[in-house]
Design a protein around this motif. Sequence first.
Motif, PDB file in Angstrom:
ATOM      1  N   ASN A 240       0.885  -1.302   0.079  1.00  0.00           N
ATOM      2  CA  ASN A 240       0.105   0.014   0.037  1.00  0.00           C
ATOM      3  C   ASN A 240       0.858   1.317   0.082  1.00  0.00           C
ATOM      4  N   PHE A 241       2.046   1.423   0.661  1.00  0.00           N
ATOM      5  CA  PHE A 241       2.751   2.241   0.636  1.00  0.00           C
ATOM      6  C   PHE A 241       1.806   3.574   1.036  1.00  0.00           C
ATOM      7  N   CYS A 242       1.397   3.506   2.178  1.00  0.00           N
ATOM      8  CA  CYS A 242       0.844   4.949   2.660  1.00  0.00           C
ATOM      9  C   CYS A 242       1.966   5.688   3.146  1.00  0.00           C
ATOM     10  N   THR A 243       1.838   6.918   2.711  1.00  0.00           N
ATOM     11  CA  THR A 243       3.130   7.923   2.682  1.00  0.00           C
ATOM     12  C   THR A 243       3.880   7.925   4.015  1.00  0.00           C
ATOM     13  N   TYR A 244       3.264   7.767   5.171  1.00  0.00           N
ATOM     14  CA  TYR A 244       4.012   7.850   6.300  1.00  0.00           C
ATOM     15  C   TYR A 244       4.480   6.602   6.764  1.00  0.00           C
ATOM     16  N   CYS A 245       4.512   5.549   6.404  1.00  0.00           N
ATOM     17  CA  CYS A 245       4.718   4.223   6.549  1.00  0.00           C
ATOM     18  C   CYS A 245       5.976   3.559   6.286  1.00  0.00           C
ATOM     19  N   ILE A 246       6.650   2.827   6.944  1.00  0.00           N
ATOM     20  CA  ILE A 246       8.041   2.306   6.823  1.00  0.00           C
ATOM     21  C   ILE A 246       7.889   0.671   6.366  1.00  0.00           C
ATOM     22  N   VAL A 247       6.869   0.126   6.785  1.00  0.00           N
ATOM     23  CA  VAL A 247       6.489  -1.263   6.767  1.00  0.00           C
ATOM     24  C   VAL A 247       6.900  -2.063   5.312  1.00  0.00           C
ATOM     25  N   PRO A 248       6.484  -1.346   4.227  1.00  0.00           N
ATOM     26  CA  PRO A 248       6.754  -1.734   2.831  1.00  0.00           C
ATOM     27  C   PRO A 248       8.184  -2.039   2.670  1.00  0.00           C
ATOM     28  N   TYR A 249       8.991  -1.025   3.253  1.00  0.00           N
ATOM     29  CA  TYR A 249      10.249  -1.130   2.963  1.00  0.00           C
ATOM     30  C   TYR A 249      11.165  -2.142   3.810  1.00  0.00           C
ATOM     31  N   VAL A 250      10.423  -2.497   4.988  1.00  0.00           N
ATOM     32  CA  VAL A 250      11.193  -3.682   5.937  1.00  0.00           C
ATOM     33  C   VAL A 250      10.625  -5.018   5.936  1.00  0.00           C
ATOM     34  N   ARG A 251       9.459  -4.771   5.461  1.00  0.00           N
ATOM     35  CA  ARG A 251       8.589  -6.335   5.492  1.00  0.00           C
ATOM     36  C   ARG A 251       8.423  -6.681   4.012  1.00  0.00           C
ATOM     37  N   GLY A 252       8.880  -5.889   3.025  1.00  0.00           N
ATOM     38  CA  GLY A 252       8.690  -6.163   1.545  1.00  0.00           C
ATOM     39  C   GLY A 252       7.398  -6.244   1.001  1.00  0.00           C
ATOM     40  N   ARG A 253       7.184  -6.760  -0.188  1.00  0.00           N
ATOM     41  CA  ARG A 253       5.826  -6.802  -0.982  1.00  0.00           C
ATOM     42  C   ARG A 253       4.937  -7.944  -0.246  1.00  0.00           C
ATOM     43  N   GLU A 254       3.676  -7.719  -0.779  1.00  0.00           N
ATOM     44  CA  GLU A 254       2.640  -8.718  -0.010  1.00  0.00           C
ATOM     45  C   GLU A 254       3.028 -10.103  -0.604  1.00  0.00           C
ATOM     46  N   ILE A 255       3.018 -10.887   0.227  1.00  0.00           N
ATOM     47  CA  ILE A 255       3.034 -12.286  -0.202  1.00  0.00           C
ATOM     48  C   ILE A 255       2.344 -13.318   0.605  1.00  0.00           C
ATOM     49  N   SER A 256       1.249 -14.089   0.212  1.00  0.00           N
ATOM     50  CA  SER A 256       0.520 -14.820   0.995  1.00  0.00           C
ATOM     51  C   SER A 256       1.258 -16.219   1.139  1.00  0.00           C
ATOM     52  N   ARG A 257       0.612 -16.739   2.285  1.00  0.00           N
ATOM     53  CA  ARG A 257       1.173 -18.234   2.553  1.00  0.00           C
ATOM     54  C   ARG A 257      -0.050 -19.331   1.788  1.00  0.00           C
ATOM     55  N   PRO A 258       0.652 -20.632   1.451  1.00  0.00           N
ATOM     56  CA  PRO A 258      -0.548 -21.398   0.925  1.00  0.00           C
ATOM     57  C   PRO A 258      -1.533 -21.931   2.114  1.00  0.00           C
ATOM     58  N   PRO A 259      -2.737 -21.887   1.766  1.00  0.00           N
ATOM     59  CA  PRO A 259      -3.823 -22.275   2.500  1.00  0.00           C
ATOM     60  C   PRO A 259      -3.584 -23.612   3.167  1.00  0.00           C
ATOM     61  N   ARG A 260      -2.858 -24.517   2.375  1.00  0.00           N
ATOM     62  CA  ARG A 260      -2.740 -25.900   3.227  1.00  0.00           C
ATOM     63  C   ARG A 260      -1.521 -25.663   4.383  1.00  0.00           C
ATOM     64  N   ASP A 261      -0.672 -24.666   4.210  1.00  0.00           N
ATOM     65  CA  ASP A 261       0.324 -24.716   5.291  1.00  0.00           C
ATOM     66  C   ASP A 261      -0.492 -23.913   6.729  1.00  0.00           C
ATOM     67  N   ILE A 262      -1.485 -23.029   6.232  1.00  0.00           N
ATOM     68  CA  ILE A 262      -1.977 -22.253   7.264  1.00  0.00           C
ATOM     69  C   ILE A 262      -2.994 -23.445   8.130  1.00  0.00           C
ATOM     70  N   MET A 263      -3.537 -24.252   7.387  1.00  0.00           N
ATOM     71  CA  MET A 263      -4.255 -25.241   7.827  1.00  0.00           C
ATOM     72  C   MET A 263      -3.713 -26.115   8.597  1.00  0.00           C
ATOM     73  N   GLU A 264      -2.638 -26.501   8.174  1.00  0.00           N
ATOM     74  CA  GLU A 264      -1.782 -27.573   8.818  1.00  0.00           C
ATOM     75  C   GLU A 264      -1.353 -27.089  10.184  1.00  0.00           C
ATOM     76  N   GLU A 265      -0.887 -25.520  10.108  1.00  0.00           N
ATOM     77  CA  GLU A 265      -0.494 -24.980  11.363  1.00  0.00           C
ATOM     78  C   GLU A 265      -1.705 -24.630  12.501  1.00  0.00           C
ATOM     79  N   VAL A 266      -2.832 -24.480  11.893  1.00  0.00           N
ATOM     80  CA  VAL A 266      -3.772 -24.244  12.807  1.00  0.00           C
ATOM     81  C   VAL A 266      -4.351 -25.578  13.618  1.00  0.00           C
ATOM     82  N   ARG A 267      -4.182 -26.679  12.659  1.00  0.00           N
ATOM     83  CA  ARG A 267      -4.369 -28.023  13.276  1.00  0.00           C
ATOM     84  C   ARG A 267      -3.492 -28.117  14.461  1.00  0.00           C
ATOM     85  N   LEU A 268      -2.079 -28.179  14.207  1.00  0.00           N
ATOM     86  CA  LEU A 268      -0.898 -28.256  15.085  1.00  0.00           C
ATOM     87  C   LEU A 268      -1.194 -27.393  16.118  1.00  0.00           C
ATOM     88  N   LEU A 269      -1.714 -26.238  16.225  1.00  0.00           N
ATOM     89  CA  LEU A 269      -1.845 -25.519  17.171  1.00  0.00           C
ATOM     90  C   LEU A 269      -3.128 -26.108  18.040  1.00  0.00           C
TER      91      LEU A 269
END
Length: 517
Positions: A240-269
């Motif tokens: 989003n690069f909101c003009t006051y925000c440093i996050v895009p420069y230190v956390r990088g571009r948006e990238i989503s995790r595969p749903p199966r990995d998220i599902m597996e982690e939720v089940r593990l927890l």
Amino acid sequence: METNRRVFQVDRRDICYLRYTLESYDGMAVVRTIDPHAALIEVSIAPGCESIAEPLFEDLKKREGLRMEEATGQRRKEAALKKTYYIATMGCQMNEYDSEFLGQRLMEYGYRPVDDPERADIVVINTCTVREKADQKAMSLLGRLSRIKTRKNPGMILGVAGCLAQKEGQRLFHRFPQLDLVVGPRELSEIQGILDAVLLQKRRMIATRLDLPPLNASKIHQLQGKQVCAYVSIMEGCDNFCTYCIVPYVRGREISRPPRDIMEEVRLLIDQGVKEITLLGQNVNSYSWQDPDGSFDFPSLLQMLSEVDGLVRLRFTTSHPKDLSDDLIRCFKDIEILCPHIHLPFQAGSNEVLERMKRGYSREHYLELVYKLREAVPHIAITSDVMVGFPGESPKDFEQTLDLMEKIRFDALFSFKYSDREGTVAFHMGGKISEGEKSRRLNRLQTLQKEITLQKNKALEGKAVSVLVEGVSKKGGQWMGHTDTNKIVNFSFDKGKIGDIVNVLIKTAFINSLRAV
Ligand code: SF4
């Protein structure tokens, strides 16, 4: 008379419960986790308290069926020999999640956690850089740990991770000669290789690539004790690069995790006793995944996770108003376990300021979203973030922020003064507001919000609410938990046990919490 120290082999999921139970007998015992991975705990029994402790151990074993085997000499020695690590975490929930991940990787590497940096072989500060104050806090802690390393623990491996590490990089080595490694948020999965180079080749290491996939904890997210709430990151970065925000420069571009990995982690927890999951991302609303098995947006991910057996409550943070779709709003009505609370940062009430922030929505659009949310779920709790003193913010602009707060009446608000971040667009903007004026505006704003929050909490007095029992309250002597609208409630132990959803009656409301009977 000597303190009697006993080491027990227990089940990992019971470590915190045993600590709470044994330490709730005033002064009888202190419990220390020697090795969470091997589930070894040390119980120090105060002199003359053996007669209370022994039958209690038997009771926990016999009546509650807990495993408490006296650990043999060999196992004790092994554990004591293990190298140790200490992680200091600053900043947001994402950093807390990253620190858990880092801890897991260090335990796999053969280290065990300690709660004192002076005794640790590896010390890592997981930093934040969202505002100037966060930088100062991190730099002063790095200075203190550097002195501890020089004076008391020269063998210590000292590292800095997180957003400040990503932003400052090599400069940190110049400023802190004692520093051994600098690791950005996306490089945490590489930590073992990085440590190999530091430990075996005696090299100082810097690792700050941002083109790596998000951390994947789907197989390793092991909890260090009895926890009924946990975070799961679903994506990294922000576009989003909101003009006051440093996050895009230190956390990088948006990238989503595969749903199966998220599902597996939720089940593990859930297998480890977790009842409530909070999905994390800088902007979860723009979650998106596509592969031959299908495509997922955020509402469909929520729908999929809501069908996981054993998951009692589902939450998410943080949402961006410009990506809050009607489908997502409908989820609050259709998905039973999705808690009726949304954190939806508005940042400012003036369209001119929102435009210069590049937030991508107007105050009218924001008001309409709130209207739709409350139409879908009338009692939904809405919390937000707001900033005062953005460059060029006129007194009239500020009044519009207060006006929007009075119109919406947020349940709670995280409020900040604008802070210059080098590298952002706003850093170069004119019309900077003085620190004094920013403080005056912040004061007025916080006074107004405190009144609103207290009035909204007072409206709950005499009402019954359902609460997830999460643990012992900060002050001790009672349980603490959250309502599904994310309000903190303190209530007596006899209401249930950790992990239960209990109904309690609100007796007294305060600004930051509720007391119930
Ligand atoms: S949405 Fe804006 S404020 Fe939030 S992390 Fe992204 S750039 Fe920063």
